[in-house]
Design a protein around this motif. Structure first.
Motif, PDB file in Angstrom:
ATOM      1  N   GLN A 183       0.135   0.820 -10.609  1.00 56.70           N
ATOM      2  CA  GLN A 183      -1.008   0.411  -9.799  1.00 56.70           C
ATOM      3  C   GLN A 183      -2.305   0.553 -10.602  1.00 56.70           C
ATOM      4  OE1 GLN A 183      -0.795   2.833  -6.280  1.00 56.70           O
ATOM      5  NE2 GLN A 183       1.296   2.182  -5.791  1.00 56.70           N
ATOM      6  N   ALA A 184      -3.329  -0.158 -10.164  1.00 55.64           N
ATOM      7  CA  ALA A 184      -4.612  -0.126 -10.868  1.00 55.64           C
ATOM      8  C   ALA A 184      -5.685   0.612 -10.086  1.00 55.64           C
ATOM      9  CB  ALA A 184      -5.084  -1.551 -11.169  1.00 55.64           C
ATOM     10  N   SER A 185      -5.312   1.178  -8.920  1.00 56.13           N
ATOM     11  CA  SER A 185      -6.331   1.877  -8.128  1.00 56.13           C
ATOM     12  C   SER A 185      -5.680   2.823  -7.138  1.00 56.13           C
ATOM     13  CB  SER A 185      -7.222   0.867  -7.387  1.00 56.13           C
ATOM     14  OG  SER A 185      -6.439   0.081  -6.493  1.00 56.13           O
ATOM     15  N   ILE A 186      -6.485   3.749  -6.627  1.00 59.19           N
ATOM     16  CA  ILE A 186      -6.063   4.681  -5.584  1.00 59.19           C
ATOM     17  C   ILE A 186      -7.290   5.033  -4.762  1.00 59.19           C
ATOM     18  CG2 ILE A 186      -6.345   6.681  -7.105  1.00 59.19           C
ATOM     19  CD1 ILE A 186      -4.014   8.006  -5.593  1.00 59.19           C
ATOM     20  N   LEU A 187      -7.104   5.190  -3.447  1.00 54.99           N
ATOM     21  CA  LEU A 187      -8.209   5.516  -2.548  1.00 54.99           C
ATOM     22  C   LEU A 187      -8.066   6.965  -2.109  1.00 54.99           C
ATOM     23  CD1 LEU A 187     -10.651   4.017  -1.122  1.00 54.99           C
ATOM     24  CD2 LEU A 187      -9.186   4.015   0.919  1.00 54.99           C
ATOM     25  N   ALA A 188      -9.093   7.784  -2.408  1.00 61.20           N
ATOM     26  CA  ALA A 188      -9.104   9.194  -2.016  1.00 61.20           C
ATOM     27  C   ALA A 188      -9.916   9.340  -0.733  1.00 61.20           C
ATOM     28  CB  ALA A 188      -9.705  10.047  -3.134  1.00 61.20           C
ATOM     29  N   VAL A 189      -9.288   9.834   0.321  1.00 61.36           N
ATOM     30  CA  VAL A 189      -9.903   9.891   1.645  1.00 61.36           C
ATOM     31  C   VAL A 189     -10.211  11.337   2.022  1.00 61.36           C
ATOM     32  CG1 VAL A 189      -9.641   9.290   4.082  1.00 61.36           C
ATOM     33  CG2 VAL A 189      -8.595   7.846   2.313  1.00 61.36           C
ATOM     34  N   GLY A 190     -11.471  11.605   2.367  1.00 58.20           N
ATOM     35  CA  GLY A 190     -11.882  12.939   2.787  1.00 58.20           C
ATOM     36  C   GLY A 190     -11.924  13.076   4.293  1.00 58.20           C
ATOM     37  N   GLY A 191     -12.272  14.272   4.757  1.00 60.81           N
ATOM     38  CA  GLY A 191     -12.305  14.557   6.184  1.00 60.81           C
ATOM     39  C   GLY A 191     -13.564  14.042   6.858  1.00 60.81           C
ATOM     40  N   SER A 192     -13.534  13.986   8.188  1.00 60.97           N
ATOM     41  CA  SER A 192     -14.660  13.464   8.955  1.00 60.97           C
ATOM     42  C   SER A 192     -15.768  14.501   9.085  1.00 60.97           C
ATOM     43  CB  SER A 192     -14.194  13.035  10.355  1.00 60.97           C
ATOM     44  OG  SER A 192     -13.669  14.143  11.064  1.00 60.97           O
ATOM     45  N   GLN A 193     -16.993  14.008   9.260  1.00 64.70           N
ATOM     46  CA  GLN A 193     -18.152  14.872   9.452  1.00 64.70           C
ATOM     47  C   GLN A 193     -19.224  14.093  10.225  1.00 64.70           C
ATOM     48  OE1 GLN A 193     -19.733  15.824   5.502  1.00 64.70           O
ATOM     49  NE2 GLN A 193     -18.526  14.141   4.687  1.00 64.70           N
ATOM     50  N   VAL A 219       0.839  -1.206   0.000  1.00 66.76           N
ATOM     51  CA  VAL A 219       0.000   0.000   0.000  1.00 66.76           C
ATOM     52  C   VAL A 219       0.870   1.251   0.000  1.00 66.76           C
ATOM     53  CG1 VAL A 219      -1.838   1.251   1.166  1.00 66.76           C
ATOM     54  CG2 VAL A 219      -1.777  -1.260   1.258  1.00 66.76           C
ATOM     55  N   GLY A 220       0.709   2.089  -1.012  1.00 66.21           N
ATOM     56  CA  GLY A 220       1.417   3.359  -1.074  1.00 66.21           C
ATOM     57  C   GLY A 220       0.682   4.420  -0.267  1.00 66.21           C
ATOM     58  N   VAL A 221       1.448   5.293   0.401  1.00 66.75           N
ATOM     59  CA  VAL A 221       0.870   6.375   1.198  1.00 66.75           C
ATOM     60  C   VAL A 221       1.396   7.704   0.657  1.00 66.75           C
ATOM     61  CG1 VAL A 221       0.638   7.365   3.501  1.00 66.75           C
ATOM     62  CG2 VAL A 221       0.755   4.881   3.225  1.00 66.75           C
ATOM     63  N   ASP A 234       8.369  19.330  -0.185  1.00 68.18           N
ATOM     64  CA  ASP A 234       8.621  20.609  -0.853  1.00 68.18           C
ATOM     65  C   ASP A 234       8.794  20.439  -2.353  1.00 68.18           C
ATOM     66  OD1 ASP A 234       8.523  21.850   1.589  1.00 68.18           O
ATOM     67  OD2 ASP A 234      10.693  21.790   1.919  1.00 68.18           O
ATOM     68  N   SER A 235       9.223  19.272  -2.771  1.00 68.01           N
ATOM     69  CA  SER A 235       9.453  19.025  -4.195  1.00 68.01           C
ATOM     70  C   SER A 235       8.229  18.483  -4.911  1.00 68.01           C
ATOM     71  CB  SER A 235      10.616  18.042  -4.364  1.00 68.01           C
ATOM     72  OG  SER A 235      11.783  18.542  -3.764  1.00 68.01           O
ATOM     73  N   GLY A 236       7.193  18.117  -4.174  1.00 69.39           N
ATOM     74  CA  GLY A 236       5.996  17.552  -4.782  1.00 69.39           C
ATOM     75  C   GLY A 236       5.489  16.360  -3.994  1.00 69.39           C
ATOM     76  N   LEU A 237       4.506  15.707  -4.554  1.00 71.14           N
ATOM     77  CA  LEU A 237       3.892  14.558  -3.896  1.00 71.14           C
ATOM     78  C   LEU A 237       4.626  13.280  -4.280  1.00 71.14           C
ATOM     79  CD1 LEU A 237       1.302  14.223  -2.079  1.00 71.14           C
ATOM     80  CD2 LEU A 237       0.172  13.379  -4.134  1.00 71.14           C
ATOM     81  N   ILE A 238       4.964  12.485  -3.285  1.00 72.59           N
ATOM     82  CA  ILE A 238       5.611  11.210  -3.548  1.00 72.59           C
ATOM     83  C   ILE A 238       4.886  10.133  -2.740  1.00 72.59           C
ATOM     84  CG2 ILE A 238       7.335  11.427  -1.691  1.00 72.59           C
ATOM     85  CD1 ILE A 238       9.328  10.106  -3.733  1.00 72.59           C
ATOM     86  N   VAL A 239       4.919   8.908  -3.241  1.00 73.75           N
ATOM     87  CA  VAL A 239       4.125   7.839  -2.636  1.00 73.75           C
ATOM     88  C   VAL A 239       5.033   6.675  -2.242  1.00 73.75           C
ATOM     89  CG1 VAL A 239       2.081   6.379  -2.884  1.00 73.75           C
ATOM     90  CG2 VAL A 239       2.224   8.537  -4.134  1.00 73.75           C
ATOM     91  N   PRO A 240       5.642   6.734  -1.054  1.00 78.60           N
ATOM     92  CA  PRO A 240       6.397   5.579  -0.572  1.00 78.60           C
ATOM     93  C   PRO A 240       5.452   4.436  -0.242  1.00 78.60           C
ATOM     94  CG  PRO A 240       6.285   7.270   1.124  1.00 78.60           C
ATOM     95  CD  PRO A 240       5.702   7.875  -0.122  1.00 78.60           C
ATOM     96  N   SER A 280      -2.643   3.004  -3.801  1.00 75.14           N
ATOM     97  CA  SER A 280      -2.186   4.153  -3.031  1.00 75.14           C
ATOM     98  C   SER A 280      -3.339   4.715  -2.220  1.00 75.14           C
ATOM     99  CB  SER A 280      -1.617   5.239  -3.950  1.00 75.14           C
ATOM    100  OG  SER A 280      -0.418   4.811  -4.554  1.00 75.14           O
ATOM    101  N   VAL A 281      -3.002   5.350  -1.091  1.00 73.90           N
ATOM    102  CA  VAL A 281      -3.986   6.038  -0.257  1.00 73.90           C
ATOM    103  C   VAL A 281      -3.600   7.510  -0.209  1.00 73.90           C
ATOM    104  CG1 VAL A 281      -4.969   6.283   2.049  1.00 73.90           C
ATOM    105  CG2 VAL A 281      -4.482   4.001   1.125  1.00 73.90           C
ATOM    106  N   SER A 282      -4.518   8.365  -0.655  1.00 72.45           N
ATOM    107  CA  SER A 282      -4.293   9.806  -0.629  1.00 72.45           C
ATOM    108  C   SER A 282      -5.326  10.432   0.290  1.00 72.45           C
ATOM    109  CB  SER A 282      -4.415  10.391  -2.049  1.00 72.45           C
ATOM    110  OG  SER A 282      -4.214  11.794  -2.026  1.00 72.45           O
ATOM    111  N   ASN A 283      -4.874  11.053   1.376  1.00 72.78           N
ATOM    112  CA  ASN A 283      -5.764  11.582   2.411  1.00 72.78           C
ATOM    113  C   ASN A 283      -5.640  13.100   2.475  1.00 72.78           C
ATOM    114  OD1 ASN A 283      -7.224  12.193   4.721  1.00 72.78           O
ATOM    115  ND2 ASN A 283      -6.472  10.437   5.869  1.00 72.78           N
ATOM    116  N   LEU A 284      -6.743  13.795   2.152  1.00 75.95           N
ATOM    117  CA  LEU A 284      -6.780  15.259   2.244  1.00 75.95           C
ATOM    118  C   LEU A 284      -7.730  15.728   3.339  1.00 75.95           C
ATOM    119  CD1 LEU A 284      -6.801  16.309  -1.538  1.00 75.95           C
ATOM    120  CD2 LEU A 284      -4.866  16.224   0.043  1.00 75.95           C
TER     121      LEU A 284
END
Length: 305
Positions: free
Chosen positions: A245-255, A172-174, A179-185, A225-229
């Motif tokens: 990769q064949a997918s990515i999960l976009a995570v939003g904030g709580s409400q 799972v990539g996070v 400062d140089s951009g978005l990277i997914v270890p 990958s998991v991308s959390n904003l």
């Protein structure tokens, strides 16, 4: 010369309207009388000779200030020329731009969203904190994703050579902002780790990413990958798949949301599963989201704690 009193009203009208001297028109009527047709014929085929010279009025000179308006000079407005600074892209940003452009233009993205509960995760986090340990919400999400990939192996694939290739490990990539951009270890073998182990791994990888000491094998490959904003106040969004990769999960904030029982409220957050529709079917995508949501509902303390 045609006598003025012999001209009909119609002839007079056209002669006056077009400033034509009657002498210039040859009459074809009795005794050389000018008819209306003679005037129209003259206008269509001849050149009118004006009966009076019209002199154009001179253009008012602002130099002489000949009028009150001219005396008021318009103020000169000096608009400063905007200054721009071109900032060249770093090698990392150029690579990200090239790969994401290729992804969005060549991979058929599909999207599916679901609201996930956060209350049980919050309870477990509080218990961990009481024990002197910590794990972020994102760590629990990574754990839930990895477990769901094991339960629904149809989504743990990669699209290569026009076919879906199954993967043996759940890596799972996070997404980490630097400062140089978005990277997914990548957290390799995430399905074999508990949430505390995932938390420790993510901290180490994020530190390397910000220090620019990541090795290529630490951010290449992966299952998803998991991308959390959520920490930026974003409630939901869609993300671009990070090849291979064949997918990515976009995570939003709580409400807050009314609870399903009808009394009280519950805390939820929205996730959007973005997937390559060539490699992952809609049924598999829905099964994955349901499994991940179920994992979060049944969140427990790691064994041995």
């Amino acid at each position: 010369m045609a006598a003025r009193h012999l001209l009909s009203p119609a002839v007079r009208y056209h002669l006056s309207k077009h400033a034509v001297d009657p002498v210039s028109v040859t009459g074809t009527g009795p005794k050389g009388r000018i008819l209306k047709g003679d005037v129209l014929q003259f206008l269509s085929g001849g050149q009118a000779v004006p009966s009076a010279t019209i002199t154009a009025l001179p253009t008012p000179s602002t130099n002489g200030m000949s009028s009150a308006a001219a005396k008021k000079e318009k103020p000169t407005i000096h608009i400063p020329k905007p200054v721009f600074k071109d900032i060249p892209n770093s090698g990392m940003r150029s690579t990200i731009a090239r790969r994401l452009t290729q992804s969005k233009s060549t991979i058929p993205h599909s999207y599916m969203s679901v609201d996930c509960p956060l209350d049980e995760v919050s309870k477990v986090r509080n218990k961990l904190k009481a024990e002197g340990r910590s794990a972020s919400v994102n760590d629990f999400i990574v754990e839930a994703v990895a477990s769901a990939f094991v339960r629904v192996p149809e989504v743990n694939v990669r699209w290569e050579n026009e076919q879906a290739i199954p993967l043996d490990s759940v890596d799972v990539g996070v997404a980490v902002a630097t400062d140089s951009g978005l990277i997914v270890p990548i957290v390799f073998g995430a399905h074999r780790l508990n949430v505390l182990q995932i938390s420790q791994t993510v901290k180490e990888l994020a530190g390397k990413a910000r220090d620019r000491t990541l090795k290529p094998h630490e951010y290449q490959g992966g299952s998803i990958s998991v991308s959390n904003l959520g920490m930026f106040g974003i409630t939901n969004f869609t993300a671009i798949i990070n090849p291979p990769q064949a997918s990515i999960l976009a995570v939003g904030g709580s409400q807050l949301q009314p609870s399903e029982e009808g009394s009280g409220v519950r805390t939820v957050f929205t996730v959007t599963f973005c997937y390559d529709s060539r490699a992952i079917g809609d049924e598999a995508a829905a099964a994955f989201l349901n499994a991940m949501r179920r994992n979060l509902e049944l969140t427990q303390l790691p064994l041995g704690l």
